[in-house]
Design an enzyme around this catalytic site. Structure first.
Site, PDB file in Angstrom:
ATOM      1  N   SER A 251      82.476  58.980  41.558  1.00  0.00           N
ATOM      2  CA  SER A 251      81.490  59.122  42.624  1.00  0.00           C
ATOM      3  C   SER A 251      80.613  57.881  42.687  1.00  0.00           C
ATOM      4  CB  SER A 251      80.674  60.400  42.397  1.00  0.00           C
ATOM      5  OG  SER A 251      79.937  60.744  43.540  1.00  0.00           O
TER       6      SER A 251
ATOM      7  N   ASP B 117      85.162  64.110  46.356  1.00  0.00           N
ATOM      8  CA  ASP B 117      84.465  63.545  45.205  1.00  0.00           C
ATOM      9  C   ASP B 117      85.139  63.894  43.875  1.00  0.00           C
ATOM     10  OD1 ASP B 117      82.405  63.061  43.166  1.00  0.00           O
ATOM     11  OD2 ASP B 117      81.011  62.919  44.857  1.00  0.00           O
TER      12      ASP B 117
END
Length: 331
Positions: free
Chosen positions: A47, A185
């Site tokens: 991320s 993500d």
């Protein structure tokens, strides 16, 4: 046998809180007057940690990475005026998600341009999750040991968007290069990517008959809040009640478990592993409202910088410096 460690840098996810991590890394680069890219064989990041990892792999200084958060955080996560914040929560719950990814894409293009993964100076492991395939996905620098030929032509921008497409915060990332596969993500399964890097090392680079005989890991946390809740915490909770707690709970659980496994591996594994975790730090009750995945106000950025500088100074002064020898390319 000569000790030849394989060195891994792993950086947690956490949205805008990546500023805490990049600020700590600034101190390491200043302390050793180096580019971190030259001191690690493999850089992992999930991320926002993936964004940092990708930048470092191009020898972009950590100070410049911090400036991305400081200068563009408000563009990526625009804040609603007081009295209208409920609009963001409503959109996040019922409609399109909380934010567009257009600003993030523009910022990433400013940073990475048209560079491709094959231009990295380091091995890479950038976790994401393929919704198309229904499984975890790790973007890597293609290396001969794994006979990989998949990711080197992928754009840095696309990989950065794929690892940071936090559900309900940012849109799903669709990448043309991968036949329009859709990604979200990597924090949904590997917010702390340390084990991803260690498994890559053990599978391809470290051990009997391989080039390296040990592993050294530097794992950098993002800033997280206190994990416990009051004993009378309300049991019946809809999604809108959970909101950030839902993601924080998942990320904190992964982070703690990974830390536990890594400490166990250091004690139990036949291959010597040195592991150093730079943790989060305490946030006072009065500061809690300033810390969130998307809290991009100037007060929030100042707090993240301050906490990162405090932790960076602590690790500059520690007697056990985690300095790494020069990178020996394995390609």
């Amino acid at each position: 046998m000569e000790n030849k460690p394989f060195k891994i840098l792993a950086i947690d996810g956490g949205g805008i809180k990546g500023l805490y991590s990049s600020t700590i890394l600034e101190h390491l680069e200043e302390q050793f007057d180096c580019s971190l890219s030259d001191y690690f064989d493999l850089i992992c990041g999930t991320s926002t940690g993936g964004l940092i990892a990708l930048a470092l792999s191009l020898k972009i200084p950590a100070a410049e990475v911090s400036n991305i958060y400081k200068n563009h955080g408000h563009r990526i996560f625009p804040q609603k005026p007081k009295g209208f914040k409920w609009l963001g929560a409503l959109s996040q719950t019922l409609f399109r998600g909380k934010y567009s990814d257009s600003a993030l894409r523009e910022v990433l293009r400013e940073v990475f341009g048209d560079r491709k993964i094959g231009e990295s100076h380091n091995l890479l492991c950038i976790p994401s999750y393929s919704m198309t395939d229904g499984r975890p996905w790790i973007f890597k620098f293609d290396h001969k040991e794994g006979k990989l030929t998949r990711d080197n032509k992928a754009l840095y921008v696309d990989v950065a968007l794929a690892t940071s497409a936090a559900p309900t915060y940012l849109p799903v990332c669709e990448i043309d290069y991968y036949d329009h596969k859709q990604f979200i993500d990597g924090g949904v399964w590997a917010n702390n990517p340390t084990l991803v890097g260690v498994m890559e090392a053990l599978r391809y680079f470290v051990g009997k008959g391989k080039e390296f005989d040990s592993i050294e890991v530097l794992s950098v946390s993002s800033l997280s809040l206190a994990k416990g809740k009051p004993v009378n915490w309300r049991r019946q909770r809809a999604f809108i009640d959970w909101r950030g707690d839902l993601f924080d709970t998942s990320m904190n659980g992964q982070n703690e478990f990974t830390d536990y496994v890594m400490n166990s591996l250091c004690e139990l594994n036949d291959i010597k592993i040195k592991y150093l975790r730079i943790p989060s730090t305490q946030v006072s009750h009065e500061q809690i409202h300033l810390v969130d995945l998307d809290a991009s106000s100037q007060h929030s950025l100042n707090l993240l910088c301050g906490k990162g500088n405090d932790m960076g100074l602590i690790y500059r002064k520690k007697p056990r410096k985690h300095k790494h020898s020069s990178l020996k390319k394995t390609l």
